[in-house]
Design a protein around this motif. Structure first.
Motif, PDB file in Angstrom:
ATOM      1  N   GLU A  57     -13.417  10.847   1.786  1.00 54.03           N
ATOM      2  CA  GLU A  57     -13.180  12.161   1.179  1.00 54.03           C
ATOM      3  C   GLU A  57     -11.910  12.798   1.737  1.00 54.03           C
ATOM      4  OE1 GLU A  57     -14.555  13.628  -1.465  1.00 54.03           O
ATOM      5  OE2 GLU A  57     -15.770  11.820  -1.678  1.00 54.03           O
ATOM      6  N   LEU A  58     -11.739  12.706   3.034  1.00 57.66           N
ATOM      7  CA  LEU A  58     -10.541  13.243   3.675  1.00 57.66           C
ATOM      8  C   LEU A  58      -9.296  12.522   3.157  1.00 57.66           C
ATOM      9  CD1 LEU A  58      -9.321  15.110   5.804  1.00 57.66           C
ATOM     10  CD2 LEU A  58      -9.797  13.330   7.502  1.00 57.66           C
ATOM     11  N   ALA A  59      -9.383  11.204   3.017  1.00 61.12           N
ATOM     12  CA  ALA A  59      -8.241  10.422   2.540  1.00 61.12           C
ATOM     13  C   ALA A  59      -7.918  10.754   1.085  1.00 61.12           C
ATOM     14  CB  ALA A  59      -8.527   8.930   2.685  1.00 61.12           C
ATOM     15  N   LEU A  60      -8.940  10.963   0.267  1.00 56.58           N
ATOM     16  CA  LEU A  60      -8.706  11.345  -1.128  1.00 56.58           C
ATOM     17  C   LEU A  60      -8.035  12.711  -1.216  1.00 56.58           C
ATOM     18  CD1 LEU A  60     -12.015  10.037  -2.710  1.00 56.58           C
ATOM     19  CD2 LEU A  60      -9.693   9.224  -3.247  1.00 56.58           C
ATOM     20  N   GLN A  61      -8.482  13.609  -0.341  1.00 58.80           N
ATOM     21  CA  GLN A  61      -7.873  14.947  -0.299  1.00 58.80           C
ATOM     22  C   GLN A  61      -6.407  14.823   0.147  1.00 58.80           C
ATOM     23  OE1 GLN A  61     -10.025  17.691   2.187  1.00 58.80           O
ATOM     24  NE2 GLN A  61      -8.428  19.238   2.098  1.00 58.80           N
TER      25      GLN A  61
ATOM     26  N   VAL B 293       0.828  -1.201   0.000  1.00 60.28           N
ATOM     27  CA  VAL B 293       0.000   0.000   0.000  1.00 60.28           C
ATOM     28  C   VAL B 293       0.866   1.256   0.000  1.00 60.28           C
ATOM     29  CG1 VAL B 293      -1.659   1.336   1.353  1.00 60.28           C
ATOM     30  CG2 VAL B 293      -2.001  -1.099   1.052  1.00 60.28           C
ATOM     31  N   VAL B 294       1.904   1.278   0.828  1.00 65.49           N
ATOM     32  CA  VAL B 294       2.760   2.456   0.940  1.00 65.49           C
ATOM     33  C   VAL B 294       3.478   2.741  -0.374  1.00 65.49           C
ATOM     34  CG1 VAL B 294       4.822   3.343   2.084  1.00 65.49           C
ATOM     35  CG2 VAL B 294       3.011   2.292   3.427  1.00 65.49           C
ATOM     36  N   ALA B 295       3.784   1.711  -1.125  1.00 68.95           N
ATOM     37  CA  ALA B 295       4.520   1.885  -2.371  1.00 68.95           C
ATOM     38  C   ALA B 295       3.636   2.379  -3.513  1.00 68.95           C
ATOM     39  CB  ALA B 295       5.181   0.559  -2.764  1.00 68.95           C
TER      40      ALA B 295
ATOM     41  N   LEU C 154      -4.994   3.351   1.774  1.00 71.40           N
ATOM     42  CA  LEU C 154      -4.881   2.864   3.139  1.00 71.40           C
ATOM     43  C   LEU C 154      -6.250   2.834   3.821  1.00 71.40           C
ATOM     44  CD1 LEU C 154      -2.789   1.900   5.155  1.00 71.40           C
ATOM     45  CD2 LEU C 154      -2.436   4.269   5.824  1.00 71.40           C
ATOM     46  N   VAL C 155      -7.046   3.861   3.630  1.00 68.38           N
ATOM     47  CA  VAL C 155      -8.397   3.873   4.190  1.00 68.38           C
ATOM     48  C   VAL C 155      -9.213   2.732   3.594  1.00 68.38           C
ATOM     49  CG1 VAL C 155     -10.593   5.138   4.223  1.00 68.38           C
ATOM     50  CG2 VAL C 155      -8.484   6.285   4.893  1.00 68.38           C
ATOM     51  N   ALA C 156      -9.094   2.508   2.305  1.00 67.02           N
ATOM     52  CA  ALA C 156      -9.842   1.424   1.670  1.00 67.02           C
ATOM     53  C   ALA C 156      -9.434   0.060   2.225  1.00 67.02           C
ATOM     54  CB  ALA C 156      -9.644   1.463   0.153  1.00 67.02           C
ATOM     55  N   VAL C 157      -8.141  -0.148   2.389  1.00 66.21           N
ATOM     56  CA  VAL C 157      -7.651  -1.415   2.946  1.00 66.21           C
ATOM     57  C   VAL C 157      -8.138  -1.569   4.394  1.00 66.21           C
ATOM     58  CG1 VAL C 157      -5.571  -2.643   3.707  1.00 66.21           C
ATOM     59  CG2 VAL C 157      -5.672  -1.667   1.411  1.00 66.21           C
TER      60      VAL C 157
END
Length: 161
Positions: free
Chosen positions: A150-154, A87-89, A97-100
């Motif tokens: 939304e916050l994670a996408l931002q 995920v980090v890569a 990360l939020v989705a996982v």
């Protein structure tokens, strides 16, 4: 001599322990790459809950005179490290990360639902109660993560339309 349902219960508790260990490893990594103070706080809050869940599960294993499975715990940690590295890569790490985490929390809800039912069949009301308490936390985590997209996408820099 241990009955078959007792052994199923102990195995399910050991699985839950390994699952929470995996979650803890992933959450600790998530804090470092959250990309946003609110997301970081969300992960830190869930770390505290996960540590408490581990204590509760360990107490139930002790009540059944069983230990956690070192092999399952190790497997969970290796899996979490591989998942975290993957995920980090990737591009858009905070969003992915939020989705996982959202998917994993739903897996935890399903796993505790199963553990609860096994405990009920085994007549272990204390483990049923433990599962009910943990399920409240896990369902809240699902809701919080679901509300964080939304916050994670931002934070990931994904432009809006």
């Amino acid at each position: 001599m241990t009955s078959e349902i007792e052994q199923e219960l102990v195995d399910a508790l050991a699985d839950a322990h390994a699952m929470e260990k995996q979650s803890l490893t992933t959450l600790r990594a998530a804090v470092k790459v959250a990309g946003d103070p609110q997301l970081e706080a969300l992960y830190k809050g869930h770390i505290a809950e996960t540590e408490r869940h581990l204590e509760l599960i360990e107490a139930r294993l002790e009540a059944h005179e069983a230990g956690r499975s070192m092999l399952k715990d190790l497997g969970g940690r290796i899996s979490a490290l591989a998942l975290g590295t993957g995920v980090v890569a990737q591009k858009n790490t905070p969003a992915k990360l939020v989705a996982v985490a959202y998917g994993y929390e739903n897996f935890e809800v399903a796993s505790y639902e199963m553990l609860r039912r096994i405990a009920a069949r085994a007549g272990d009301s204390e483990t049923v109660e433990m599962c009910d308490r943990i399920l409240v936390n896990e369902r809240q985590a699902v809701e919080k993560l679901g509300a964080s997209y939304e916050l994670a996408l931002q934070a990931a820099g994904v432009p809006s339309a």
